[in-house]
Design a protein around this motif. Structure first.
Motif, PDB file in Angstrom:
ATOM      1  N   ALA A  26       0.835  -1.212   0.000  1.00  0.00           N
ATOM      2  CA  ALA A  26       0.000   0.000   0.000  1.00  0.00           C
ATOM      3  C   ALA A  26       0.865   1.255   0.000  1.00  0.00           C
ATOM      4  O   ALA A  26       0.555   2.233  -0.685  1.00  0.00           O
ATOM      5  CB  ALA A  26      -0.923  -0.005   1.217  1.00  0.00           C
ATOM      6  N   ASN A  27       1.952   1.235   0.764  1.00  0.00           N
ATOM      7  CA  ASN A  27       2.868   2.383   0.791  1.00  0.00           C
ATOM      8  C   ASN A  27       3.452   2.643  -0.596  1.00  0.00           C
ATOM      9  O   ASN A  27       3.500   3.787  -1.052  1.00  0.00           O
ATOM     10  CB  ASN A  27       3.988   2.165   1.797  1.00  0.00           C
ATOM     11  CG  ASN A  27       3.523   2.260   3.232  1.00  0.00           C
ATOM     12  OD1 ASN A  27       2.472   2.815   3.528  1.00  0.00           O
ATOM     13  ND2 ASN A  27       4.307   1.712   4.135  1.00  0.00           N
ATOM     14  N   MET A  28       3.893   1.582  -1.250  1.00  0.00           N
ATOM     15  CA  MET A  28       4.498   1.749  -2.573  1.00  0.00           C
ATOM     16  C   MET A  28       3.467   2.204  -3.603  1.00  0.00           C
ATOM     17  O   MET A  28       3.771   3.038  -4.457  1.00  0.00           O
ATOM     18  CB  MET A  28       5.167   0.448  -3.008  1.00  0.00           C
ATOM     19  CG  MET A  28       6.398   0.131  -2.164  1.00  0.00           C
ATOM     20  SD  MET A  28       7.169  -1.427  -2.574  1.00  0.00           S
ATOM     21  CE  MET A  28       7.756  -1.084  -4.211  1.00  0.00           C
ATOM     22  N   ALA A  29       2.262   1.678  -3.505  1.00  0.00           N
ATOM     23  CA  ALA A  29       1.217   2.055  -4.454  1.00  0.00           C
ATOM     24  C   ALA A  29       0.822   3.519  -4.301  1.00  0.00           C
ATOM     25  O   ALA A  29       0.391   4.157  -5.258  1.00  0.00           O
ATOM     26  CB  ALA A  29      -0.007   1.159  -4.265  1.00  0.00           C
ATOM     27  N   ASN A  30       0.980   4.059  -3.091  1.00  0.00           N
ATOM     28  CA  ASN A  30       0.574   5.440  -2.821  1.00  0.00           C
ATOM     29  C   ASN A  30       1.749   6.400  -2.670  1.00  0.00           C
ATOM     30  O   ASN A  30       1.591   7.483  -2.108  1.00  0.00           O
ATOM     31  CB  ASN A  30      -0.292   5.476  -1.559  1.00  0.00           C
ATOM     32  CG  ASN A  30      -1.636   4.853  -1.793  1.00  0.00           C
ATOM     33  OD1 ASN A  30      -2.431   5.360  -2.560  1.00  0.00           O
ATOM     34  ND2 ASN A  30      -1.877   3.718  -1.147  1.00  0.00           N
ATOM     35  N   ALA A  31       2.903   6.010  -3.177  1.00  0.00           N
ATOM     36  CA  ALA A  31       4.107   6.837  -3.036  1.00  0.00           C
ATOM     37  C   ALA A  31       3.977   8.193  -3.715  1.00  0.00           C
ATOM     38  O   ALA A  31       4.695   9.132  -3.370  1.00  0.00           O
ATOM     39  CB  ALA A  31       5.324   6.097  -3.586  1.00  0.00           C
TER      40      ALA A  31
END
Length: 173
Positions: A26-31
């Motif tokens: 989720a963190n990477m998708a919302n970077a």
């Protein structure tokens, strides 16, 4: 510690690492997410683990009772990064402020990749533990069958069979 305790501990680790991997994803998708329903840029999330006492009802044998409860791991909480967002100058961005700066999430894709590799290795270690425990249980069952003679047809007496070293093996010379 019995076999089922091993499975319980490894399974708790698998569950915890799955949550960690999902959070990292989720963190990477919302970077690059600059606008969320809560307002402002996406806030990096992190998983906090804590030890977990596994159910003791199945593990009442004397040796385990003397050592205490078996410990697994569980997700205590998922926390959001409360640090200030990064400010990047991009006056053409739709979320830019009047001064031309855009507030970006504090997500470092490189750090997230390192965390993902670590979580993957931890997940693999837990699956290896489960596979090893299963293999040991199967070997113990094989030894029991050979010693009781309940599966003498399985051992052909071939020298390649590692069980010939056991007393009571029908194939032992």
């Amino acid at each position: 510690m019995d076999l089922f305790t091993t499975f319980d501990i490894a399974a708790s680790g698998l569950k915890a690492q799955t949550t960690r991997l999902n959070t990292i994803s989720a963190n990477m998708a919302n970077a690059e997410t600059t606008s969320t329903p809560e307002g402002g840029p996406y806030k990096k999330k992190s998983v906090v683990f804590q030890s977990e006492n596994l159910p003791f009802s199945r593990h009442l044998d004397a040796s385990l009772a003397q050592q205490g409860k078996a410990q697994g791991v569980k997700v205590a909480k998922i926390i959001e990064d409360e640090s200030e967002p990064q400010r990047v100058y991009d006056p053409t961005h739709p979320d830019a402020k009047e001064d031309g700066y855009v507030e970006m999430p504090n997500v470092s894709v490189i750090k997230e990749m390192v965390d993902m590799m670590s979580a993957t290795r931890s997940y693999e270690a837990n699956t290896t533990t489960i596979k090893s425990a299963k293999r040991m249980a199967m070997k113990a069952l094989d030894i029991g069958r050979l010693l009781t003679g309940s599966d003498s047809s399985r051992c052909s007496g071939a020298r390649a069979c590692p069980t010939h070293r056991l007393a009571g093996c029908p194939g032992r010379n």
